[in-house]
Design an enzyme around this catalytic site. Structure first.
Site, PDB file in Angstrom:
ATOM      1  N   GLU A  60       0.815  -1.228   0.000  1.00 29.44           N
ATOM      2  CA  GLU A  60       0.000   0.000   0.000  1.00 29.44           C
ATOM      3  C   GLU A  60       0.844   1.272   0.000  1.00 29.44           C
ATOM      4  O   GLU A  60       0.490   2.259  -0.646  1.00 29.44           O
ATOM      5  CB  GLU A  60      -0.953   0.006   1.200  1.00 29.44           C
ATOM      6  N   HIS A 129     -11.785  -4.786   9.590  1.00 29.23           N
ATOM      7  CA  HIS A 129     -12.367  -4.560   8.253  1.00 29.23           C
ATOM      8  C   HIS A 129     -13.683  -3.806   8.307  1.00 29.23           C
ATOM      9  O   HIS A 129     -14.481  -3.896   7.378  1.00 29.23           O
ATOM     10  CB  HIS A 129     -12.582  -5.906   7.539  1.00 29.23           C
TER      11      HIS A 129
END
Lengths: 328, 312
Positions: A60, A129
């Protein structure tokens, strides 16, 4: 007007902007061959090829940095983070680099980059999440932060975000990808930094954004049955914040409820409430209430998760409290 | 190249002096001792190539040819500074020369250089992007992610590790399990080379080859230049973690003296010319200080300028 899903609307925006501007490209994990973890980039590889729809390793920080570098070199990258949770691994590039270059270079290097990411709660996805980080990004001068609630706004705002000369954090709520709505057939864009009054009313203003807007509209329907007229202001862009539209509405209704799915501590609602009381204290007939997620990491168990996530009922009850002075 | 190295040395000595006189604030990391690395590599580039610097970048931006006056004015925090007084010592930018900044985050420039390489390839150009970083950066996650990505996509990026043996006060051997960087980099499937960072001609010769390779689509490359900073990590660092003897050993191999001897030996320069260059550079540096001192501080409304390119 054609009816599209939120996901189809986003896909159209990407497709149209990539057709219009050869400098626009999409980069991220699983965006090409897999066609997007949430299928937002479906069909784009087939149309634009691997040069412009770029699969990456799971890195990322490097993905975001690649976007920053490409933007500084004059391209217009759309960087997809698989979810906003993983964007935390890229925060150095977003906060220390993308948000800073225009300022600390004295206006030499702007960073015309969009970072898109699914955000918010899912269905039993657990603590890592199911998060919202808009307040983290909103905190940073140099970034713009957009959270559309409807398909029409999703398309129009993404087009503006891609055309914008600054880094834009564009957060798509993952539980509304399949929600449907009318989307204009003609070419259009929705300007950044402009809130939208999604429903007019006289008794209370509900100020919110993203998926909570849909709950606010449902709550407003129920309130109407009870004779309470609620106005719903969808912020759409959190930075720059269109506080003028909010204040104008509160001056009319004299009551406000600010709703977010995010945790309450130092959140967006806290900021909006602070600004309302600064600008419109004398217009208020009741304390401003906020509706937020419960201040805990998201639990997995279905019943506990339901308790942690704010919804229509919470908005409805908060509006009763500021109008009738009690909850049902 | 000789002139550039002398300019960097004298400029940095002056920056140190001005820092002690409190004309320069904040952090100030001097490049003294490392001159050959920036000059050797950057002199092998074309004007349309890109350079990503570190926070020890005064020497790097002088090597690309930016105006010493504007750089000194930036260190002084003046309106005429190269970043309009908004960046400071660690954030010198020159878009006209594709100098993409001093970066204050260790390792932060590597992913960005990868993105620049991606943009070059996207447009089908044959430029290269040189990315400087120190030995401290090699243990950052960004280093691993960027090297893997650049090698995976065969991007025209030249990663240059200026190994001055210390990440702030920590010696390389106390920070890296495998201090041999060429060995580490081989794991990314990337070509790499090791060069004496005090030997300008060796650096230049290697850079010519590496730049040509990257232009021809055979990038990325990794260069480790072993070098030494004579001063502390920053002006605030007395460098008590290393011995006087160690510093002296390196000073004997001073990059400017070595190159000067080579030029004299080859009859390419005379003592008189050296004295001439020295006087000329001193005048340039003095002029940069005068310019900085006479320049105004930024106007108050500059506080709010350049937050957004869209003007909000």
């Amino acid at each position: 007007m054609p009816i599209l899903t939120y996901r189809e609307a986003l896909n159209q925006a990407l497709r149209e902007e990539m057709r219009a501007d050869p400098d626009v490209f999409l980069i991220g994990e699983e965006v090409a061959e897999y066609q997007g973890a949430y299928k937002v980039s479906e069909g784009l590889l087939a149309e634009f090829g691997a040069r412009r729809v770029i699969d990456t390793p799971i890195s990322e920080e490097a993905i975001a940095g690649a976007g920053v570098g490409a933007a500084m070199a004059g391209l217009k990258p759309v960087v997809e983070m698989m979810t906003v949770n993983f964007s935390l691994l890229a925060l150095d590039q977003i906060v220390n680099h993308a948000a800073k270059y225009y300022y600390m270079s004295g206006g030499q290097y702007n960073v015309p980059m969009v970072m898109r990411a699914p955000t918010g709660v899912g269905l039993q996805l657990g603590a890592q999440h199911s998060q919202n980080f808009e307040s983290w990004f909103v905190h940073v001068p140099g970034l713009k932060v957009v959270l559309p609630a409807t398909p029409a706004d999703a398309k129009g705002l993404l087009k503006s975000a891609i055309r914008d000369p600054d880094p834009v954090i564009f957060l798509e709520h993952e539980l509304i990808y399949l929600s449907k709505g009318e989307v204009p057939a003609e070419d259009y864009a929705v300007p950044l930094g402009v809130a939208d009054v999604k429903r007019e009313g006289a008794d209370v203003t509900i100020i919110t954004y993203s998926r909570m807007t849909l709950f606010a509209l449902k709550a407003a329907e129920r309130l109407a049955e009870r004779g309470i007229s609620a106005e719903v202001v969808d912020l759409r862009t959190l930075r720059p914040l269109d506080i003028d539209t909010v204040v104008e509405s509160v001056r009319k209704t004299h009551r406000a409820v600010v709703c977010e799915e995010d945790w309450p501590m130092c959140g967006m609602a806290a900021e909006v409430i602070a600004q309302i009381q600064t600008e419109a204290f004398d217009d208020l007939d009741a304390p401003i209430l906020r509706v937020s997620g419960v201040d805990v990491p998201m639990p997995y168990a279905k019943n506990l998760e339901k308790m942690a996530v704010p919804g229509e009922e919470d908005v409805y009850q908060a509006c009763l409290r500021v109008t009738e002075g009690h909850r049902d | 190249m000789y002139r550039k190295m002398v300019l960097i040395r004298r400029f940095e000595e002056m920056a140190g002096k001005q820092y002690m006189q409190a004309s320069i604030g904040g952090f100030c990391h001097l490049y003294i001792g490392q001159e050959a690395v920036a000059v050797g590599i950057i002199s092998a580039l074309r004007p349309d190539d890109y350079v990503m610097g570190t926070y020890r970048e005064h020497g790097q931006i002088l090597a690309v040819g930016s105006d010493p006056k504007a750089i000194m004015a930036e260190l002084f925090g003046r309106e005429t500074g190269i970043s309009r007084g908004k960046g400071g010592s660690m954030h010198l930018f020159d878009r006209e020369r594709n100098f993409m900044g001093g970066d204050g985050i260790v390792g932060g420039g590597l992913p960005i250089a990868t993105g620049v390489g991606l943009a070059i390839r996207y447009r089908g150009g044959d430029q290269v992007c040189v990315c400087f970083f120190g030995d401290g950066a090699v243990n950052e996650g960004a280093f691993h992610e960027a090297l893997n990505m650049a090698a995976l996509w065969k991007l025209p990026v030249i990663f240059v590790c200026e190994n001055n043996l210390y990440g702030m006060g920590t010696q390389v051997t106390r920070a890296s399990a495998v201090p041999d960087l060429n060995r580490r980099v081989s794991g990314y499937g990337m070509e790499s080379a090791h060069v004496d960072g005090m030997d300008l001609l060796a650096i230049r010769a290697l850079s010519d080859d590496v730049v040509a390779e990257c232009r021809a689509g055979r990038g990325p490359w990794f260069i480790e230049a072993k070098t030494y900073r004579y001063r502390g990590h920053s002006m605030a660092d007395p460098a008590t973690y290393r011995t006087k003897d160690e510093v002296e050993e390196w000073r004997v191999r001073d990059p400017i003296s070595i190159y000067e001897k080579q030029l004299l030996g080859a009859g390419l320069i005379t003592d008189e010319e050296i004295r001439g260059i020295s006087a000329e550079i001193d005048a340039v540096v003095d002029e940069s200080v005068k310019f900085a001192e006479e320049s105004p501080f930024p106007q108050a409304d500059a506080l709010y300028d350049h937050v957004y390119a869209s003007g909000e």
